[in-house]
Structures are given as C-alpha cells and as structure tokens.
Design a protein around this motif. Structure first.
Motif, PDB file in Angstrom:
ATOM      1  N   LEU A 107       0.863  -1.393   0.358  1.00 18.22           N
ATOM      2  CA  LEU A 107       0.119  -0.167   0.220  1.00 18.22           C
ATOM      3  C   LEU A 107       0.822   0.904   0.197  1.00 18.22           C
ATOM      4  O   LEU A 107       1.505   1.094   0.663  1.00 18.22           O
ATOM      5  CB  LEU A 107      -0.874   0.149   1.430  1.00 18.22           C
ATOM      6  N   VAL A 108       0.321   2.244  -1.085  1.00 18.06           N
ATOM      7  CA  VAL A 108       1.872   3.392  -1.317  1.00 18.06           C
ATOM      8  C   VAL A 108       0.461   4.619  -0.797  1.00 18.06           C
ATOM      9  O   VAL A 108      -0.349   4.496  -1.333  1.00 18.06           O
ATOM     10  CB  VAL A 108       2.335   3.781  -2.768  1.00 18.06           C
ATOM     11  N   GLY A 109       1.150   5.255   0.419  1.00 16.37           N
ATOM     12  CA  GLY A 109       0.445   6.573   0.667  1.00 16.37           C
ATOM     13  C   GLY A 109      -0.525   5.891   1.911  1.00 16.37           C
ATOM     14  O   GLY A 109      -0.877   4.671   2.289  1.00 16.37           O
ATOM     15  N   ASN A 110      -2.028   7.139   1.851  1.00 17.68           N
ATOM     16  CA  ASN A 110      -1.932   6.547   3.047  1.00 17.68           C
ATOM     17  C   ASN A 110      -4.278   7.235   1.973  1.00 17.68           C
ATOM     18  O   ASN A 110      -5.152   7.541   2.922  1.00 17.68           O
ATOM     19  CB  ASN A 110      -2.745   7.482   3.923  1.00 17.68           C
ATOM     20  N   ASN A 111      -4.169   6.576   1.132  1.00 18.22           N
ATOM     21  CA  ASN A 111      -6.110   6.879  -0.031  1.00 18.22           C
ATOM     22  C   ASN A 111      -6.916   6.160   1.330  1.00 18.22           C
ATOM     23  O   ASN A 111      -6.390   5.243   1.625  1.00 18.22           O
ATOM     24  CB  ASN A 111      -5.799   6.738  -1.050  1.00 18.22           C
ATOM     25  N   ILE A 134       2.690  -4.150   3.506  1.00 14.83           N
ATOM     26  CA  ILE A 134       3.904  -2.908   3.481  1.00 14.83           C
ATOM     27  C   ILE A 134       2.938  -1.923   3.309  1.00 14.83           C
ATOM     28  O   ILE A 134       2.218  -1.983   2.026  1.00 14.83           O
ATOM     29  CB  ILE A 134       4.809  -3.819   1.952  1.00 14.83           C
ATOM     30  N   ARG A 135       3.624  -0.990   4.091  1.00 18.92           N
ATOM     31  CA  ARG A 135       2.820   0.346   3.646  1.00 18.92           C
ATOM     32  C   ARG A 135       4.286   0.867   3.728  1.00 18.92           C
ATOM     33  O   ARG A 135       4.834   1.289   3.996  1.00 18.92           O
ATOM     34  CB  ARG A 135       2.765   1.070   5.238  1.00 18.92           C
ATOM     35  N   LEU A 136       4.250   1.838   2.478  1.00 20.68           N
ATOM     36  CA  LEU A 136       4.883   2.365   2.090  1.00 20.68           C
ATOM     37  C   LEU A 136       4.683   4.590   1.982  1.00 20.68           C
ATOM     38  O   LEU A 136       3.280   4.480   1.454  1.00 20.68           O
ATOM     39  CB  LEU A 136       5.239   2.080   0.868  1.00 20.68           C
ATOM     40  N   GLU A 137       5.749   4.878   2.321  1.00 19.00           N
ATOM     41  CA  GLU A 137       5.421   6.489   2.177  1.00 19.00           C
ATOM     42  C   GLU A 137       4.673   7.254   1.109  1.00 19.00           C
ATOM     43  O   GLU A 137       5.994   6.320  -0.335  1.00 19.00           O
ATOM     44  CB  GLU A 137       6.027   7.264   2.849  1.00 19.00           C
ATOM     45  N   ALA A 138       3.760   8.089   0.225  1.00 15.00           N
ATOM     46  CA  ALA A 138       3.286   8.250  -0.868  1.00 15.00           C
ATOM     47  C   ALA A 138       4.667   8.605  -1.556  1.00 15.00           C
ATOM     48  O   ALA A 138       4.847   8.501  -3.115  1.00 15.00           O
ATOM     49  CB  ALA A 138       2.299   9.292  -0.688  1.00 15.00           C
ATOM     50  N   GLU A 139       5.808   9.437  -0.983  1.00 15.37           N
ATOM     51  CA  GLU A 139       6.870   9.937  -1.776  1.00 15.37           C
ATOM     52  C   GLU A 139       7.567   9.002  -1.937  1.00 15.37           C
ATOM     53  O   GLU A 139       8.939   9.432  -3.100  1.00 15.37           O
ATOM     54  CB  GLU A 139       7.271  10.839  -1.074  1.00 15.37           C
ATOM     55  N   ILE A 140       7.602   7.870  -2.053  1.00  9.49           N
ATOM     56  CA  ILE A 140       9.142   6.970  -2.470  1.00  9.49           C
ATOM     57  C   ILE A 140       8.974   6.557  -3.376  1.00  9.49           C
ATOM     58  O   ILE A 140       8.383   6.831  -4.273  1.00  9.49           O
ATOM     59  CB  ILE A 140       7.987   5.228  -1.912  1.00  9.49           C
ATOM     60  N   ILE A 196       6.658 -16.522  -0.419  1.00 10.77           N
ATOM     61  CA  ILE A 196       5.779 -15.268  -0.709  1.00 10.77           C
ATOM     62  C   ILE A 196       5.131 -16.107  -2.295  1.00 10.77           C
ATOM     63  O   ILE A 196       5.738 -16.050  -3.021  1.00 10.77           O
ATOM     64  CB  ILE A 196       5.978 -13.704  -1.027  1.00 10.77           C
ATOM     65  N   ASP A 197       3.973 -15.917  -1.990  1.00 11.98           N
ATOM     66  CA  ASP A 197       2.784 -17.057  -3.178  1.00 11.98           C
ATOM     67  C   ASP A 197       2.838 -15.853  -4.083  1.00 11.98           C
ATOM     68  O   ASP A 197       2.624 -15.863  -5.096  1.00 11.98           O
ATOM     69  CB  ASP A 197       1.997 -17.390  -2.805  1.00 11.98           C
ATOM     70  N   GLY A 198       1.396 -14.863  -2.943  1.00  9.47           N
ATOM     71  CA  GLY A 198       0.921 -14.052  -4.213  1.00  9.47           C
ATOM     72  C   GLY A 198       1.663 -12.535  -4.104  1.00  9.47           C
ATOM     73  O   GLY A 198       1.747 -12.108  -2.698  1.00  9.47           O
ATOM     74  N   ILE A 199       1.740 -11.771  -5.360  1.00 13.60           N
ATOM     75  CA  ILE A 199       1.496  -9.545  -4.631  1.00 13.60           C
ATOM     76  C   ILE A 199       0.814  -8.713  -5.215  1.00 13.60           C
ATOM     77  O   ILE A 199       0.411  -9.795  -6.704  1.00 13.60           O
ATOM     78  CB  ILE A 199       3.517  -9.799  -5.404  1.00 13.60           C
ATOM     79  N   LEU A 200       0.395  -8.079  -4.398  1.00 13.21           N
ATOM     80  CA  LEU A 200      -0.473  -7.907  -4.684  1.00 13.21           C
ATOM     81  C   LEU A 200       0.056  -5.892  -4.516  1.00 13.21           C
ATOM     82  O   LEU A 200       0.294  -5.397  -3.414  1.00 13.21           O
ATOM     83  CB  LEU A 200      -2.105  -7.343  -4.425  1.00 13.21           C
ATOM     84  N   VAL A 201       0.177  -5.036  -5.468  1.00 10.51           N
ATOM     85  CA  VAL A 201      -0.011  -3.328  -5.506  1.00 10.51           C
ATOM     86  C   VAL A 201      -1.073  -2.945  -5.219  1.00 10.51           C
ATOM     87  O   VAL A 201      -1.792  -2.538  -6.387  1.00 10.51           O
ATOM     88  CB  VAL A 201       0.946  -2.820  -6.216  1.00 10.51           C
ATOM     89  N   GLN A 202      -1.776  -2.274  -4.222  1.00 11.03           N
ATOM     90  CA  GLN A 202      -3.357  -1.639  -4.475  1.00 11.03           C
ATOM     91  C   GLN A 202      -2.745  -0.404  -5.090  1.00 11.03           C
ATOM     92  O   GLN A 202      -2.043   0.727  -5.042  1.00 11.03           O
ATOM     93  CB  GLN A 202      -3.070  -1.326  -2.959  1.00 11.03           C
ATOM     94  N   LEU A 203      -3.740  -0.122  -6.552  1.00 13.16           N
ATOM     95  CA  LEU A 203      -3.554   0.806  -7.134  1.00 13.16           C
ATOM     96  C   LEU A 203      -5.408   1.804  -6.375  1.00 13.16           C
ATOM     97  O   LEU A 203      -5.767   0.998  -6.252  1.00 13.16           O
ATOM     98  CB  LEU A 203      -4.182   0.511  -8.864  1.00 13.16           C
ATOM     99  N   PRO A 204      -5.002   2.831  -6.483  1.00  7.36           N
ATOM    100  CA  PRO A 204      -4.280   4.046  -7.676  1.00  7.36           C
ATOM    101  C   PRO A 204      -2.939   4.256  -6.801  1.00  7.36           C
ATOM    102  O   PRO A 204      -2.427   4.036  -6.211  1.00  7.36           O
ATOM    103  CB  PRO A 204      -4.690   5.202  -8.345  1.00  7.36           C
TER     104      PRO A 204
END
Ligand code: NAD
Length: 291
Positions: A38-42, A66-72, A90-98
């Motif tokens: 999760l990138v940022g805090n939408n 894995i929480r990452l700051e929006a500025e990464i 790790i079996d699956g990876i998802l990156v939450q969009l947007p």
C-alpha cells in the motif's frame, strides 16, 4: 427479481478455501502467503487492502502488509517488488492501485513475476486469459464469473453490454463473457466514454455489466425487462447522515432498476466481496502451482 448476494457467495468461497488450507496444514505443507503493498494513505485503498488482509486471516493464509510513504521513489518500489519475487515464502504479490502520479502502474505491474501476479494484470497472464489458458484472472471479473456460476445463470447466447474498458474490469470482463465456456458464450458489446448510442445498446442487453465509476448512471429506461445487471461501481458520495461522512454508490440506480431485473447485484454486498474471494482463490492457486 433475485439479488445476487456477493457476501453470501464470498463467504462460501472463503469457507471452501479455509478447509483446503486446514488440509495443507494437516499435511505439513506450506500455507499461501500474500504480500500486499500500500503506497500512501488513500482512504479507499486502506479499506480495500484492510479487507484483503482480513480475508487472509479468516481463511488461514499468511499475509504481509507493506506500507510505503506516498513519496517513495519508483526505483525503490520496484526493488521491493523484486525482493518479494525472490522470496520463496511469498506466493502472491499485490500492489494496491491507484499509485501516486510519479510511479508508473505499467512498470509496477510488469515487475511482479507472472507466477506471483495474483491480480492477473501482468501482460503474460492477460495474454493467457485471452487465449483461454490456465492463469490468474483479474479478481473483479473473476469474482463476477464465480457469482454467475454459483447462481447457475445461463449466459449462453446472451447479449452482454459491458460499460467501461479498463484493464482491471471492463476489458477482461468482455473477454471472459465471450469465452467458449460456461459462464461465457455471450455476444459482447464493450462500450466506453466515446460510445454514441449507449442507452440504446443497454436497452438491447440481456446482461449489463456497469463498470464506469459514475454513481447511479444506469437508469431504468436503459434496462430491458428481465435483464441481468452487474454493478461494479463503487464511488464514495458525501453523506452527512453516515458516521463515515460518505455513502457507497454503485453505477446503477438500484432503486429504479432492480424491479425490472431478473438478477441484480447490490452495492455494497455484490461485486466487492466477490473480488476479494477471487483474489483469495488466485493466492491459493499461486501457492499450489509452486508446490
Ligand atoms: P476506470 O476509470 O479505469 O475506467 C472507467 C471506464 O468507464 C473507462 O473505460 C471509460 O471509458 C468508461 N466510461 C466513463 N464514462 C463513461 C460513459 N459516460 N459511458 C460509457 N463509458 C464510460 O475505472 P475502473 O477501474 O474500471 O472502475 C470502474 C468502477 O468500478 C469504479 O467505480 C471503481 O471504484 C469500481 N471498482 C470496483 C471494484 C469492486 O471490487 N467492486 C473493483 C474495481 C473497480
């Protein structure tokens, strides 16, 4: 009119997976492990990722958020994904969009290894889906197909109108509905923001899948009697009567459309929970494929 109850079907799907995971544990095998970034805090993204992590817990999967700051930086995010690709647990990876504007969705999607791409967005998996090969199917269309299957809805020969052509919903949905399978075998019209005669096309549809992100866009005069209506839209609309300050609205004006339908999904409680159930199925598959 019958409601297609996504909560009910997703619970049943998760129950099935829970039993399968318990079996893996009994056999001393590895349990599925999903990594969510999760990138940022939408606010909406927080809710979606939270629901995915909770579903993993319910079923007995491992999950890592894995929480990452929006500025990464894009570079740093891609290197985190590479590390997850190389992590055997790790079996699956998802990156939450947007994602924030400075990060390319395309680069992120292409960096996730296809064997861990449980969202089914990688071009390799999309290509396999188009050819009807075994692969990860994007969770929202997959969840809709599971729901059609659960309710034994006969889609063969029906005219389906899909509103929206995004890579995550509309386009894969149109491909799945046209595939030579059950559910499937539809004649599909895919529509978008440049479609001229949308209302007329919808009036001729046996099945409407609304995935455009415009609250209550589909009105009763666009729907023929007995149609099957799948509402994918989720938009937060300000509502001071709610504790959260917003209400969730679908792309279909449920109150006026529902009485005309043979089947319809509600919002919330329709496609949303099925998306999560489908993601869980993909994560289980990723784990099994590896073993
Ligand atoms: P998107 O913005 O990427 O795509 C919207 C599509 O709708 C575009 O292809 C656009 O051409 C089309 N469109 C816009 N206005 C239109 C119009 N007036 N007539 C016809 N087509 C039009 O959106 P998306 O990511 O596909 O999501 C669509 C909706 O589904 C959103 O509300 C989103 O929140 C929701 N969604 C829900 C789930 C779930 O689990 N329930 C999952 C993903 C997306």
């Amino acid at each position: 009119m019958q409601i297609l109850d996504g909560l009910l079907v997703s619970r049943a799907t998760k129950e099935e997976l829970k039993i399968k995971v318990a079996q893996l544990v009994t056999e001393g095998k590895k349990v599925p492990h999903l990594a969510a970034i999760l990138v940022g805090n939408n606010g909406a993204s927080e809710t979606y990722v939270g629901a995915k992590v909770k579903a993993c817990e319910e079923i007995g999967f491992k999950s890592t958020l894995i929480r990452l700051e929006a500025e990464i930086s894009e570079f740093k995010l891609l290197s985190i994904i590479e590390d997850l690709n190389n992590d055997l647990d790790i079996d699956g990876i998802l990156v939450q969009l947007p994602l924030p504007k400075h990060i390319s969705d395309e680069k992120v999607i292409n960096t996730i290894h296809p064997s861990k791409d449980v969202d089914g967005f990688h071009p390799v998996n999309v290509g396999k889906m188009v050819q009807g090969l075994d692969t990860f199917i994007p969770a929202t269309p997959y969840g809709i197909m599971l729901m059609l299957e659960h309710y034994k809805i006969d889609t063969k020969g029906k005219h389906a109108v899909v509103i929206g052509r995004s890579n995550i919903v509309g386009r894969p949905m149109s491909i799945l509905l046209s595939q030579a399978a059950n559910p499937g075998n539809c004649t599909v019209t895919i529509t978008h923001s440049h479609t001229h005669n949308l209302e007329e096309l919808c009036r001729n549809a046996d099945i409407i899948v609304a995935a455009l992100g415009k609250p209550e866009f589909v009105k009763a005069n666009m729907v023929k009697d007995g149609a099957i209506v799948i509402d994918v839209g989720i938009t937060r609309v300000a509502d001071s009567s709610k504790k959260s300050g917003f209400a969730l609205k679908g792309d279909v004006d449920f109150k006026e459309v529902a009485p005309k339908c043979s089947f319809i999904t509600p919002v919330p409680g329709g496609v949303g929970p099925m998306t999560i159930a489908a993601l869980m199925k993909n994560t289980y598959k990723a784990c099994l494929d590896k073993n």
